[in-house]
Design a protein around this motif. Structure first.
Motif, short mmCIF file in Angstrom:
data_model
loop_
_atom_site.label_atom_id
_atom_site.label_comp_id
_atom_site.label_asym_id
_atom_site.label_seq_id
_atom_site.Cartn_x
_atom_site.Cartn_y
_atom_site.Cartn_z
N ASP A 52 -7.20 45.25 -55.60
CA ASP A 52 -6.84 46.66 -55.47
C ASP A 52 -7.31 47.14 -54.11
O ASP A 52 -8.39 47.69 -53.95
N ILE A 53 -6.46 46.93 -53.13
CA ILE A 53 -6.85 47.16 -51.74
C ILE A 53 -7.10 48.63 -51.43
O ILE A 53 -7.72 48.97 -50.44
N LEU A 54 -6.65 49.54 -52.28
CA LEU A 54 -6.85 50.97 -52.02
C LEU A 54 -8.29 51.40 -52.20
O LEU A 54 -8.69 52.43 -51.68
N GLU A 55 -9.09 50.64 -52.94
CA GLU A 55 -10.49 51.00 -53.18
C GLU A 55 -11.45 50.37 -52.17
O GLU A 55 -12.64 50.58 -52.24
N LEU A 56 -10.93 49.59 -51.24
CA LEU A 56 -11.79 48.92 -50.28
C LEU A 56 -12.36 49.90 -49.26
O LEU A 56 -11.74 50.88 -48.90
N SER A 57 -13.54 49.58 -48.80
CA SER A 57 -14.16 50.30 -47.70
C SER A 57 -13.75 49.60 -46.39
O SER A 57 -13.07 48.58 -46.42
N TRP A 58 -14.20 50.10 -45.27
CA TRP A 58 -13.80 49.53 -43.98
C TRP A 58 -14.24 48.08 -43.84
O TRP A 58 -13.56 47.27 -43.23
N GLY A 59 -15.37 47.72 -44.41
CA GLY A 59 -15.83 46.34 -44.36
C GLY A 59 -14.93 45.41 -45.15
O GLY A 59 -14.71 44.26 -44.76
N GLY A 60 -14.41 45.91 -46.26
CA GLY A 60 -13.47 45.12 -47.06
C GLY A 60 -12.18 44.86 -46.32
O GLY A 60 -11.63 43.77 -46.38
N TYR A 61 -11.69 45.88 -45.61
CA TYR A 61 -10.48 45.70 -44.81
C TYR A 61 -10.70 44.68 -43.70
O TYR A 61 -9.84 43.86 -43.42
N LEU A 62 -11.87 44.74 -43.08
CA LEU A 62 -12.19 43.79 -42.02
C LEU A 62 -12.27 42.37 -42.59
O LEU A 62 -11.75 41.42 -41.99
N PHE A 63 -12.89 42.22 -43.75
CA PHE A 63 -13.03 40.91 -44.38
C PHE A 63 -11.66 40.34 -44.74
O PHE A 63 -11.36 39.19 -44.43
N ILE A 64 -10.81 41.15 -45.38
CA ILE A 64 -9.48 40.68 -45.79
C ILE A 64 -8.63 40.35 -44.56
O ILE A 64 -7.96 39.31 -44.52
N ALA A 65 -8.64 41.23 -43.56
CA ALA A 65 -7.85 40.98 -42.34
C ALA A 65 -8.33 39.71 -41.64
O ALA A 65 -7.52 38.88 -41.21
N GLY A 66 -9.64 39.54 -41.54
CA GLY A 66 -10.19 38.33 -40.92
C GLY A 66 -9.83 37.09 -41.70
O GLY A 66 -9.47 36.06 -41.11
N LEU A 67 -9.90 37.17 -43.01
CA LEU A 67 -9.58 36.02 -43.86
C LEU A 67 -8.11 35.63 -43.72
O LEU A 67 -7.79 34.44 -43.59
N LEU A 68 -7.21 36.60 -43.75
CA LEU A 68 -5.79 36.30 -43.61
C LEU A 68 -5.47 35.75 -42.22
O LEU A 68 -4.74 34.76 -42.08
N LEU A 69 -6.03 36.36 -41.18
CA LEU A 69 -5.81 35.89 -39.82
C LEU A 69 -6.40 34.49 -39.62
O LEU A 69 -5.78 33.62 -38.99
N PHE A 70 -7.57 34.25 -40.18
CA PHE A 70 -8.21 32.94 -40.08
C PHE A 70 -7.36 31.87 -40.78
O PHE A 70 -7.17 30.77 -40.25
N THR A 71 -6.85 32.21 -41.95
CA THR A 71 -6.03 31.26 -42.70
C THR A 71 -4.76 30.92 -41.93
O THR A 71 -4.43 29.74 -41.74
N ILE A 72 -4.05 31.94 -41.49
CA ILE A 72 -2.77 31.71 -40.80
C ILE A 72 -2.97 30.96 -39.49
O ILE A 72 -2.28 29.96 -39.23
N SER A 73 -3.93 31.39 -38.68
CA SER A 73 -4.13 30.74 -37.38
C SER A 73 -4.67 29.32 -37.53
O SER A 73 -4.27 28.43 -36.76
N SER A 74 -5.52 29.07 -38.50
CA SER A 74 -6.04 27.71 -38.71
C SER A 74 -4.94 26.76 -39.17
O SER A 74 -4.85 25.63 -38.69
N VAL A 75 -4.10 27.23 -40.08
CA VAL A 75 -3.01 26.38 -40.56
C VAL A 75 -2.00 26.14 -39.43
O VAL A 75 -1.53 25.00 -39.24
N LEU A 76 -1.68 27.18 -38.66
CA LEU A 76 -0.75 27.00 -37.55
C LEU A 76 -1.27 25.99 -36.53
O LEU A 76 -0.52 25.14 -36.05
N ARG A 77 -2.54 26.07 -36.21
CA ARG A 77 -3.11 25.14 -35.22
C ARG A 77 -3.23 23.74 -35.76
O ARG A 77 -3.08 22.77 -35.03
N SER A 78 -3.47 23.59 -37.05
CA SER A 78 -3.62 22.25 -37.60
C SER A 78 -2.28 21.51 -37.71
O SER A 78 -2.26 20.29 -37.69
N ILE A 79 -1.16 22.25 -37.78
CA ILE A 79 0.13 21.56 -37.88
C ILE A 79 0.80 21.38 -36.52
O ILE A 79 1.85 20.74 -36.43
N LYS A 80 0.24 21.94 -35.45
CA LYS A 80 0.83 21.74 -34.11
C LYS A 80 0.54 20.38 -33.58
O LYS A 80 -0.46 19.80 -33.78
#
Length: 145
Positions: free
Chosen positions: A117-145
């Motif tokens: 329920d992303i609407l109840e997150l505080s600013w730290g939660g948004y940072l954590f989720i954004a970092g996690l998604l960006l980390f996942t996408i960029s790590s997978v992209l770099r590992s398949i190049k």
């Protein structure tokens, strides 16, 4: 092509720092309890998340780019560990055993509900989720190049 490689590598380093910081930042605020951080709820699991977040940049520094996908997988498995454990763990018998399970899983359920329920997150939660998604996408992209 070389510029996009540098951008992906930069995203891995920045997003790893976002995940590490997000572990200690407030996900939400609960009345009478205060700020709720992932580290405060699950201290051991939070340090495992930090180790996997550090693993990404370390794999880049030692030129093991093909293994980068392991870092986000480790983080996601760690975050989902309470759910996986609840399916694998035999149910305790007796009143005290059941109450102990309910109390320990209540805080972990709160984190899962917050992340869903992303609407109840505080600013730290948004940072954590954004970092996690960006980390996942960029790590997978770099590992398949």
């Amino acid at each position: 092509m070389k510029g996009s490689n540098k951008l992906v590598l930069l995203c891995i380093f920045i997003s790893a720092a976002m995940v590490i910081a997000g572990v200690f930042l407030p996900l939400t605020r609960i009345p009478l309890y205060g700020d709720l951080t992932y580290n405060r709820i699950s201290p051991y699991e939070s340090y495992v998340v930090i180790l996997f977040a550090i693993l990404g940049p370390v794999l880049i520094l030692v030129k093991k780019h093909r293994l980068l996908f392991l870092a986000p997988i480790g983080i996601w498995v760690t975050l989902l560990f309470p759910v996986i454990e609840s399916y694998l763990k035999p149910e305790k018998t007796g009143f005290l055993g059941k109450m102990g399970d309910k109390v320990t899983s209540a805080m972990q359920d709160q984190v899962v509900n917050l992340l869903l329920d992303i609407l109840e997150l505080s600013w730290g939660g948004y940072l954590f989720i954004a970092g996690l998604l960006l980390f996942t996408i960029s790590s997978v992209l770099r590992s398949i190049k």
